[in-house]
Design a protein around this motif. Structure first.
Motif, PDB file in Angstrom:
ATOM      1  N   GLU A  58       0.852  -1.184   0.000  1.00  0.00           N
ATOM      2  CA  GLU A  58       0.000   0.000   0.000  1.00  0.00           C
ATOM      3  C   GLU A  58       0.885   1.230   0.000  1.00  0.00           C
ATOM      4  N   ASN A 117      -4.583   5.049  -2.202  1.00  0.00           N
ATOM      5  CA  ASN A 117      -5.796   5.552  -1.553  1.00  0.00           C
ATOM      6  C   ASN A 117      -6.410   6.661  -2.395  1.00  0.00           C
ATOM      7  N   GLU A 149      -7.905   1.955  -3.461  1.00  0.00           N
ATOM      8  CA  GLU A 149      -8.631   1.775  -2.202  1.00  0.00           C
ATOM      9  C   GLU A 149      -9.649   2.898  -2.068  1.00  0.00           C
ATOM     10  N   ASP A 178     -11.670   0.113   1.689  1.00  0.00           N
ATOM     11  CA  ASP A 178     -10.815   0.441   2.826  1.00  0.00           C
ATOM     12  C   ASP A 178     -11.657   0.644   4.090  1.00  0.00           C
ATOM     13  N   LYS A 199     -10.824  -4.516   3.158  1.00  0.00           N
ATOM     14  CA  LYS A 199      -9.818  -4.322   4.199  1.00  0.00           C
ATOM     15  C   LYS A 199     -10.513  -4.142   5.540  1.00  0.00           C
TER      16      LYS A 199
END
Ligand code: C2E
Ligand code: CA
Ligand code: CA
Ligand code: CA
Length: 277
Positions: A58, A117, A149, A178, A199
């Motif tokens: 990530e 993200n 995400e 996420d 997640k």
């Protein structure tokens, strides 16, 4: 109540003023940070717990501020969302992550996925799909090695989000939800959105050994995800006990300080990436 409006400024204590000046300066600095090339990405491994194999990373942004040092996203992402800079910063993140991943592949490393993200604003910008396609073309990275995400908040614009996600999927990009379980949205989107990974938020992982209810929630999320053909990534895993519990529950991937903190690209390369045979 009318009097209050008049006297409003008197509530500013010296401490508050210092905060305001600080934030004002930080915002001015933030506007220059992109052109001064002050952002960096750190990468945190996502590990397949049975084999210890690294499957993904990530990408997490940091700001190398000229006088304040390395700032975590908690210190500036909210500000960037408030003043709209987040869209430009977000584009930098996607481009940087893709080009770094391509560099690793070109250097002969076994290919892995890199997750980025997306902020809500970025997810809602009209040119997201065009930008993703351009980035893939410019970096020549195979889109199967990119994951975005998003959070449950983005699922609230149901039709719009479904449409964007279908387009991302059609390009070949992976999709991850996420902080699962912390948003306000209904679970309805789960069966219709083309999601690859869920997640589990750190707040659930933190307490699995302490709070039976959290352990049940984690079990239920894993079962739900697997029934929907999705993989589960647990985030914020710090202890062996948490790891063992998650392995027992068939959690697919583990991310957390137990394996590694987020690290700069060169350290990730040294410690985690392997030359392809
Ligand atoms: P997130 O997406 O939930 O990322 C996970 C955060 O948990 C990261 O914090 C990571 O360093 C931290 N973490 C991972 N494992 C552990 C652990 O075992 N223990 C503890 N205590 N923490 C752990 P970080 O890097 O400070 O990022 C915070 C948040 O900032 C992220 O939360 C994400 O929402 C946001 N963010 C980071 N990078 C970006 C970006 O490029 N764009 C946008 N829009 N937001 C970003
Ligand atoms: Ca994330
Ligand atoms: Ca998260
Ligand atoms: Ca989180």
């Amino acid at each position: 109540a009318k009097e209050l409006g008049k006297n409003r400024y008197s509530v500013y204590t010296p401490e508050l003023l210092v905060d305001m000046v600080y934030e004002y300066r930080l915002e001015a600095d933030l506007r220059k940070a992109l052109e001064n090339d002050e952002f960096v990405l750190h990468y945190q491994p996502q590990i397949q717990p049975q084999t210890g194999e690294i499957v993904g990373l990530e990408a997490l942004i940091r700001w190398q501020h000229p006088s304040l040092g390395l700032l975590p996203p908690g210190k500036f992402i909210k500000l960037a969302e408030e003043n709209g800079l987040i869209t430009q910063i977000g584009k930098w993140v996607i481009y940087e992550a893709c080009s770094q991943n391509k560099k690793w592949q070109d250097a002969g490393m076994a290919p892995i996925k890199v997750s980025v993200n997306l902020s809500t604003q970025q997810f809602l910008t009209k040119d997201l799909i065009t930008f993703m396609k351009d980035t893939i073309e410019r970096t020549a990275l195979d889109p199967q090695y990119i994951v975005v995400e998003i959070t449950e908040y983005m699922a609230m614009e149901y039709e719009y989000s479904l449409n964007v996600l279908k387009q991302l999927k059609a390009i070949g990009i992976g999709i991850s939800i996420d902080d699962f379980g912390t948003g306000y949205s209904s679970l309805n989107y789960l069966k219709n959105f083309p999601i690859d990974y869920i997640k589990i938020d750190k707040s659930f992982v933190d307490e699995i050994m302490i709070d039976h209810n959290n352990a049940f929630i984690v079990k239920a999320i894993i079962t739900l995800a697997h029934n929907l053909q999705m993989q589960v990534i647990a985030e914020g895993v710090e202890t062996k006990e948490q790891l063992d519990f998650l392995i027992n529950q068939q959690c697919d991937l583990i991310q957390g300080y137990f394996f590694s903190k987020p690290l700069p690209a060169n350290e990730i390369e040294k410690k985690y990436l392997v030359q392809q045979k």
